[in-house]
Scaffold this motif. Structure first.
Motif, mmCIF file in Angstrom:
data_model
loop_
_atom_site.group_PDB
_atom_site.id
_atom_site.type_symbol
_atom_site.label_atom_id
_atom_site.label_comp_id
_atom_site.label_asym_id
_atom_site.label_seq_id
_atom_site.Cartn_x
_atom_site.Cartn_y
_atom_site.Cartn_z
ATOM 1 N N UNK A 16 -3.437 3.234 -16.908
ATOM 2 C CA UNK A 16 -4.526 2.297 -16.626
ATOM 3 C C UNK A 16 -4.310 0.968 -17.339
ATOM 4 N N UNK A 17 -3.803 1.021 -18.564
ATOM 5 C CA UNK A 17 -3.476 -0.219 -19.275
ATOM 6 C C UNK A 17 -2.404 -0.993 -18.523
ATOM 7 N N UNK A 18 -1.392 -0.297 -18.040
ATOM 8 C CA UNK A 18 -0.318 -0.961 -17.305
ATOM 9 C C UNK A 18 -0.837 -1.588 -16.013
ATOM 10 N N UNK A 19 -1.727 -0.890 -15.311
ATOM 11 C CA UNK A 19 -2.272 -1.426 -14.066
ATOM 12 C C UNK A 19 -3.155 -2.637 -14.320
ATOM 13 N N UNK A 20 -3.836 -2.654 -15.455
ATOM 14 C CA UNK A 20 -4.747 -3.764 -15.748
ATOM 15 C C UNK A 20 -4.023 -5.021 -16.214
ATOM 16 N N UNK A 21 -2.824 -4.891 -16.768
ATOM 17 C CA UNK A 21 -2.157 -6.091 -17.264
ATOM 18 C C UNK A 21 -1.206 -6.710 -16.248
ATOM 19 N N UNK A 22 -0.994 -6.052 -15.099
ATOM 20 C CA UNK A 22 -0.136 -6.647 -14.076
ATOM 21 C C UNK A 22 -0.778 -7.926 -13.555
ATOM 22 N N UNK A 23 -0.063 -8.997 -13.607
ATOM 23 C CA UNK A 23 -0.562 -10.288 -13.155
ATOM 24 C C UNK A 23 0.059 -10.593 -11.795
ATOM 25 N N UNK A 24 -0.788 -10.858 -10.806
ATOM 26 C CA UNK A 24 -0.290 -11.030 -9.435
ATOM 27 C C UNK A 24 0.606 -12.252 -9.289
ATOM 28 N N UNK A 25 0.252 -13.349 -9.917
ATOM 29 C CA UNK A 25 1.017 -14.579 -9.729
ATOM 30 C C UNK A 25 2.312 -14.596 -10.525
ATOM 31 N N UNK A 26 2.300 -14.002 -11.716
ATOM 32 C CA UNK A 26 3.498 -14.066 -12.556
ATOM 33 C C UNK A 26 4.475 -12.931 -12.287
ATOM 34 N N UNK A 27 3.986 -11.736 -12.004
ATOM 35 C CA UNK A 27 4.880 -10.595 -11.865
ATOM 36 C C UNK A 27 5.017 -10.120 -10.427
ATOM 37 N N UNK A 28 3.907 -9.875 -9.782
ATOM 38 C CA UNK A 28 3.947 -9.267 -8.448
ATOM 39 C C UNK A 28 4.423 -10.235 -7.374
ATOM 40 N N UNK A 29 4.186 -11.524 -7.553
ATOM 41 C CA UNK A 29 4.593 -12.507 -6.553
ATOM 42 C C UNK A 29 6.119 -12.582 -6.444
ATOM 43 N N UNK A 30 6.830 -12.301 -7.530
ATOM 44 C CA UNK A 30 8.295 -12.325 -7.509
ATOM 45 C C UNK A 30 8.867 -11.301 -6.541
ATOM 46 N N UNK A 31 8.152 -10.212 -6.362
ATOM 47 C CA UNK A 31 8.630 -9.120 -5.517
ATOM 48 C C UNK A 31 7.945 -9.067 -4.160
ATOM 49 N N UNK A 32 7.194 -10.103 -3.826
ATOM 50 C CA UNK A 32 6.525 -10.165 -2.540
ATOM 51 C C UNK A 32 5.242 -9.360 -2.462
ATOM 52 N N UNK A 57 -6.429 -4.140 -7.586
ATOM 53 C CA UNK A 57 -7.540 -5.072 -7.853
ATOM 54 C C UNK A 57 -8.817 -4.321 -8.197
ATOM 55 N N UNK A 58 -9.084 -3.239 -7.490
ATOM 56 C CA UNK A 58 -10.289 -2.453 -7.745
ATOM 57 C C UNK A 58 -10.242 -1.803 -9.120
ATOM 58 N N UNK A 59 -9.086 -1.241 -9.466
ATOM 59 C CA UNK A 59 -8.938 -0.627 -10.786
ATOM 60 C C UNK A 59 -9.129 -1.671 -11.871
ATOM 61 N N UNK A 60 -8.548 -2.845 -11.682
ATOM 62 C CA UNK A 60 -8.690 -3.920 -12.657
ATOM 63 C C UNK A 60 -10.156 -4.316 -12.832
ATOM 64 N N UNK A 61 -10.888 -4.363 -11.734
ATOM 65 C CA UNK A 61 -12.279 -4.804 -11.779
ATOM 66 C C UNK A 61 -13.184 -3.746 -12.435
ATOM 67 N N UNK A 62 -12.989 -2.493 -12.074
ATOM 68 C CA UNK A 62 -13.904 -1.443 -12.506
ATOM 69 C C UNK A 62 -13.596 -0.939 -13.912
ATOM 70 N N UNK A 63 -12.341 -0.857 -14.276
ATOM 71 C CA UNK A 63 -11.938 -0.159 -15.490
ATOM 72 C C UNK A 63 -11.781 -1.088 -16.694
ATOM 73 N N UNK A 64 -11.885 -2.368 -16.501
ATOM 74 C CA UNK A 64 -11.585 -3.312 -17.586
ATOM 75 C C UNK A 64 -12.444 -3.082 -18.830
ATOM 76 N N UNK A 65 -13.749 -3.037 -18.703
ATOM 77 C CA UNK A 65 -14.639 -2.882 -19.862
ATOM 78 C C UNK A 65 -14.561 -1.474 -20.452
ATOM 79 N N UNK A 66 -14.641 -0.400 -19.667
ATOM 80 C CA UNK A 66 -14.502 0.936 -20.275
ATOM 81 C C UNK A 66 -13.141 1.156 -20.931
ATOM 82 N N UNK A 67 -12.106 0.492 -20.429
ATOM 83 C CA UNK A 67 -10.770 0.654 -20.998
ATOM 84 C C UNK A 67 -10.704 0.123 -22.422
#
Length: 82
Positions: A16-32, A57-67
């Protein structure tokens, strides 16, 4: 080393920590896998790629505070019990 509920908890927390820190513009955009890559037409079924991005996106939105709370509890337990 036995497989315990604590190990399962820690593995889930790390994923869950790994899923929450993935940044779409910096990391995921490189791989399409960026936010602008999943444009669909009307009535088309969602692709697997867009479903995975929506899940992230849903995991990032819902789990951020409880994490934050679960990380603090885990750190305290690790400090006390080793």
């Amino acid at each position: 080393m036995a497989f315990t509920l604590w190990n399962l908890y820690e593995a889930t927390l790390l994923l869950l920590n790994a899923a929450c820190i993935l940044h779409e513009e910096r990391f995921l955009m490189k791989y399409g896998w960026g936010a602008n890559q999943n444009i669909q037409g009307f009535g088309e079924p969602p692709t697997v790629k867009s479903q995975i991005l929506n899940l992230l996106r849903s995991v990032r939105m819902v789990v951020r505070i409880p994490l934050i709370f679960f990380n603090i509890v885990t750190i305290i337990i690790k400090l006390i019990f080793g």
